[in-house]
Design a protein around this motif. Structure first.
Motif, PDB file in Angstrom:
ATOM      1  N   ALA B 240      41.800  35.768  41.864  1.00 26.21           N
ATOM      2  CA  ALA B 240      41.075  35.740  40.848  1.00 26.21           C
ATOM      3  C   ALA B 240      42.118  35.171  39.736  1.00 26.21           C
ATOM      4  CB  ALA B 240      40.914  37.239  40.428  1.00 26.21           C
ATOM      5  N   THR B 268      34.904  35.826  45.099  1.00 25.99           N
ATOM      6  CA  THR B 268      35.937  36.552  44.088  1.00 25.99           C
ATOM      7  C   THR B 268      36.263  35.713  42.929  1.00 25.99           C
ATOM      8  OG1 THR B 268      36.691  37.753  45.973  1.00 25.99           O
ATOM      9  CG2 THR B 268      38.132  37.790  44.119  1.00 25.99           C
ATOM     10  N   VAL B 271      33.352  35.088  40.638  1.00 21.95           N
ATOM     11  CA  VAL B 271      33.117  36.115  39.629  1.00 21.95           C
ATOM     12  C   VAL B 271      34.351  35.998  38.636  1.00 21.95           C
ATOM     13  CG1 VAL B 271      33.153  38.555  39.545  1.00 21.95           C
ATOM     14  CG2 VAL B 271      31.965  37.565  41.212  1.00 21.95           C
ATOM     15  N   ALA B 272      35.444  35.896  38.969  1.00 21.68           N
ATOM     16  CA  ALA B 272      36.587  35.834  38.096  1.00 21.68           C
ATOM     17  C   ALA B 272      36.588  34.714  37.238  1.00 21.68           C
ATOM     18  CB  ALA B 272      37.951  35.702  38.790  1.00 21.68           C
ATOM     19  N   ASN B 275      33.708  35.304  34.640  1.00 17.84           N
ATOM     20  CA  ASN B 275      34.267  36.184  33.368  1.00 17.84           C
ATOM     21  C   ASN B 275      35.377  35.462  32.723  1.00 17.84           C
ATOM     22  OD1 ASN B 275      32.488  38.292  33.908  1.00 17.84           O
ATOM     23  ND2 ASN B 275      33.538  38.831  35.826  1.00 17.84           N
ATOM     24  N   ARG B 278      33.346  33.157  30.253  1.00 14.96           N
ATOM     25  CA  ARG B 278      32.733  34.172  29.227  1.00 14.96           C
ATOM     26  C   ARG B 278      33.840  34.346  27.858  1.00 14.96           C
ATOM     27  NH1 ARG B 278      28.958  38.513  30.814  1.00 14.96           N
ATOM     28  NH2 ARG B 278      29.892  38.328  32.408  1.00 14.96           N
ATOM     29  N   ARG B 279      34.897  34.748  28.696  1.00 21.14           N
ATOM     30  CA  ARG B 279      35.934  35.018  27.491  1.00 21.14           C
ATOM     31  C   ARG B 279      36.367  33.761  26.629  1.00 21.14           C
ATOM     32  NH1 ARG B 279      37.490  39.103  31.366  1.00 21.14           N
ATOM     33  NH2 ARG B 279      37.386  40.940  30.245  1.00 21.14           N
ATOM     34  N   PRO B 297      28.584  41.616  48.696  1.00 20.96           N
ATOM     35  CA  PRO B 297      28.030  42.610  47.856  1.00 20.96           C
ATOM     36  C   PRO B 297      28.382  42.354  46.632  1.00 20.96           C
ATOM     37  CG  PRO B 297      28.697  43.785  50.078  1.00 20.96           C
ATOM     38  CD  PRO B 297      29.399  42.278  49.997  1.00 20.96           C
ATOM     39  N   LEU B 298      29.866  42.176  46.303  1.00 22.19           N
ATOM     40  CA  LEU B 298      30.097  42.169  44.895  1.00 22.19           C
ATOM     41  C   LEU B 298      29.107  41.258  44.060  1.00 22.19           C
ATOM     42  CD1 LEU B 298      32.493  41.749  42.857  1.00 22.19           C
ATOM     43  CD2 LEU B 298      33.374  39.857  44.007  1.00 22.19           C
ATOM     44  N   LEU B 301      26.546  43.005  42.225  1.00 19.66           N
ATOM     45  CA  LEU B 301      27.000  44.199  41.542  1.00 19.66           C
ATOM     46  C   LEU B 301      27.231  43.404  39.936  1.00 19.66           C
ATOM     47  CD1 LEU B 301      27.459  45.983  43.490  1.00 19.66           C
ATOM     48  CD2 LEU B 301      30.047  46.082  42.827  1.00 19.66           C
ATOM     49  N   VAL B 302      27.728  42.078  39.891  1.00 17.84           N
ATOM     50  CA  VAL B 302      28.203  41.834  38.505  1.00 17.84           C
ATOM     51  C   VAL B 302      26.976  41.072  37.830  1.00 17.84           C
ATOM     52  CG1 VAL B 302      30.207  41.388  39.560  1.00 17.84           C
ATOM     53  CG2 VAL B 302      28.594  39.340  39.565  1.00 17.84           C
ATOM     54  N   TYR B 303      27.098  40.980  36.476  1.00 15.87           N
ATOM     55  CA  TYR B 303      26.362  40.598  35.608  1.00 15.87           C
ATOM     56  C   TYR B 303      26.472  39.032  35.018  1.00 15.87           C
ATOM     57  CZ  TYR B 303      22.937  40.276  31.948  1.00 15.87           C
ATOM     58  OH  TYR B 303      21.813  39.934  30.724  1.00 15.87           O
ATOM     59  N   PRO B 304      25.966  38.193  34.961  1.00 10.44           N
ATOM     60  CA  PRO B 304      24.819  37.898  35.820  1.00 10.44           C
ATOM     61  C   PRO B 304      25.112  38.048  37.248  1.00 10.44           C
ATOM     62  CG  PRO B 304      25.474  35.878  35.001  1.00 10.44           C
ATOM     63  CD  PRO B 304      26.601  36.920  34.496  1.00 10.44           C
ATOM     64  N   ARG B 305      23.954  38.133  38.078  1.00  9.55           N
ATOM     65  CA  ARG B 305      24.205  38.263  39.534  1.00  9.55           C
ATOM     66  C   ARG B 305      24.512  36.933  40.104  1.00  9.55           C
ATOM     67  NH1 ARG B 305      20.507  43.044  40.122  1.00  9.55           N
ATOM     68  NH2 ARG B 305      18.632  41.854  39.244  1.00  9.55           N
ATOM     69  N   GLU B 348      21.298  34.788  39.407  1.00 10.01           N
ATOM     70  CA  GLU B 348      21.005  34.620  38.158  1.00 10.01           C
ATOM     71  C   GLU B 348      22.353  33.645  37.501  1.00 10.01           C
ATOM     72  OE1 GLU B 348      19.530  39.196  37.372  1.00 10.01           O
ATOM     73  OE2 GLU B 348      21.800  38.559  36.497  1.00 10.01           O
TER      74      GLU B 348
END
Lengths: 363, 363
Positions: B240, B268, B271-272, B275, B278-279, B297-298, B301-305, B348
């Motif tokens: 990450a 991983t 997703v990291a 975000n 986004r920050r 599966p992660l 779980l997250v937004y956006p998928r 997404e």
DNA sequence: CTGAAAGCGCTAACAT
DNA sequence: ATGTTAGCGCTTTCAG
């Protein structure tokens, strides 16, 4: 044709045996055995020659032969009854296993892992095989269950076992866990109360887990001690889907009833729940605070970063392995690992409750 | 004092042996052995008596004795050289292991797992011990590396091995992987181009991985075929933190240079990275599209998928175990699992490129 | 101080 | 069709 030499010749270039080492060192096999096992009664020069011969041949004792002889397999077993999908979302096992391995490896022990779907009987069969085939010296159990049938089974199979977690009803099975188990949930409750939350919900794990009951109790007690009654408590299944469903249910209530904070029994559910809330039009943490459990790296990855209760699974694994060695009377150099009590890791998914005309949500 | 009976008496209530079964059935040990191993030359009634005796005694052959006798340990090994933290974020191994186990269990094989930090030499030592102590019949390797030293080592140790992934330079080690390995990255590139993206960056895994080089090549080729030149390519480390750093670097460029889409080498990192973006003030997918790899599966779980490239790690694990059985000449009932080529799972985190005065970002 | 030999539980020749 | 027996590689009495 003594057979011994015949054999040795036949297998040139194959795996050396203790006999080969003995021959090269010019001593008997028992001398070699004694040297390698640190028994005394061997003169320094002889010991020296044996060591050299062993090194030259790159010989080390065959694990199977040792096992057959001494009834010590140098392996411990672990059975995980979980679907691959859950296993993949929840690194709980993985972390535990890392810890176990850390402790096993220096003692030259291996970990025999069995992942066995959740169909009934599969787990028991796995333990039976481990015991009946004498594949391992003992097993490490996790996920203490209410009325856990495994203890009795393993006792019956005469297979030493160590449990990671809280045993059911003081069952005499050796167990490892941190002291102050309630510290985490208590800290989380205080944290939320400090932010002004008064309607806190709890989404627990599967009903048959001991920690589900235990943590829920702590949760309710902590609130009661502050003169508050607990908010809704739902029990879920550790999966993301379960969390989404639970969240939907919680947020369907009208504003006066709706929780302003939710505690989840693991991080996966917390993250899934957090995003479910967002999809329903609720912002985290503005409209809803969310707390997880386990402090997986996942919590750092997501947005907002997850406030969670940390427990050191790697250390727990180490402690379990160490306890196993204790049970087996195996001297293990490592100092007994200390396990810290669960504690709160405050991050971004929790915040002050909004008193204004905030909650416009639902969708 | 035949010793045999003496022993049996002495150990009443302990583990039964083949001799006990033979005695109970009133036959010789070899008869029992033949029955249990499906050899012929045993009459139906005798076979019946043996089976009953074995069942009554709950006897099954000792794995260690069988191993010592036949040089077949009924276990395969796997060495994971990863830190617990990476292991916890990336269920890559876990999924593979589930698949392997699925195939091993029915054949009564076990998986001996070794997790060894990343310090140099640890991995080699683990393989050596596995081989020298004859603990396993073979090993399954993952994460094919450039100039992989393990192949040579294992050949030297005479330890059968199967690789999951693309071998380095057609090394003759047996390997399992899906056909059409390039399909995933190609589909992702097309998907992004379809959304109008022209500046696509690629954040790869560690440089020493074969798939890193392979996928990057596919990425560049796919773009070149469309007459486009690839955007920036960074190599990271699957973590990450690495992803956050990479993202920072990519987004620091000014708007004209800045990528509008990023492909990551695993979920991983994706997703990291998402975000991190986004920050930094960039919305996903409005300002930036993100694609992962593995379909963990992660990603749901997250937004956006997360839009990601799926590869079926469980199936790969099964195939690897099956290949191992092939290598060991062990008949295994299961049909050889089919592995689907990697394919795109659009969700997404990807979307049309914004042409307006969008990117206000940076922070 | 060192070596010979008896098994640990099982399988596979080799008898019978 | 069934039984006898020699090891697999090692540790451990028990004799020298």
């Amino acid at each position: 044709m003594t057979g011994r030499t015949g054999r040795t010749d036949r297998r040139r270039s194959a795996k050396p045996t203790i006999a080969d080492v003995a021959a090269l060192a010019g001593v008997s096999v028992s001398a070699v055995s004694k040297v390698m096992n640190g028994r005394d009664g061997i003169s320094a020069p002889t010991r020296q020659r044996v060591l050299e011969a062993a090194a030259k041949l790159r010989w080390s004792p065959s694990a199977t032969a040792v096992a057959l002889r001494g009834a010590r397999t140098r392996a411990v077993g672990m059975v995980a009854a979980r679907s691959p999908d859950v296993l993949a979302t929840d690194p709980h096992f993985t972390l535990l296993i890392s810890g176990i391995e850390r402790e096993l490896a220096p003692a030259d022990y291996g970990l025999l892992l069995h992942i066995v779907g959740e169909e009934p009987g599969a787990e028991e069969r796995a333990y039976r095989r481990l015991a009946e085939e004498r594949r391992v010296d003992g097993v490490i159990l996790t996920e203490s269950r209410i009325g856990d049938a495994r203890f009795e089974l393993l006792r019956h199979l005469r297979l030493p076992a160590v449990l990671v977690g809280t045993p059911w009803q003081d069952d005499p099975i050796p167990a490892v866990q941190a002291g102050g188990q309630d510290a985490g949930v208590r800290a989380a409750v205080d944290h939320l109360l400090g932010f002004g939350h008064r309607r806190i919900a709890y989404v627990s794990g599967p009903q048959d887990r001991v920690h589900t009951v235990f943590r829920r109790q702590v949760f309710e007690t902590a609130l009661a001690e502050r003169g508050l009654r607990p908010g809704r408590t739902l029990s879920s299944d550790f999966t993301a889907q379960g969390a989404v469903a639970a969240m939907g249910e919680l947020l369907a209530a009208d504003a006066a009833e709706r929780p302003t904070a939710v505690l989840f029994a693991n991080d996966t559910m917390a993250v899934a729940g957090m995003n479910a809330a967002r999809r329903l039009g609720f912002d985290v943490p503005r409209d809803l605070s969310v707390v997880g459990y386990d402090n997986l790296p996942l919590g750092e990855l997501v947005y907002p970063r997850l406030t969670t209760i940390a427990q050191d699974l790697v250390q727990l694994g180490r402690a379990a392995a160490a306890a196993m060695f204790g049970l087996l009377n195996i001297p293990h150099a490592q100092a007994p690992p200390t396990i810290h009590p669960p504690h709160l890791v405050p991050r971004e998914s929790t915040g002050p409750v909004l008193t204004g005309p905030a909650l416009t949500g639902a969708g």
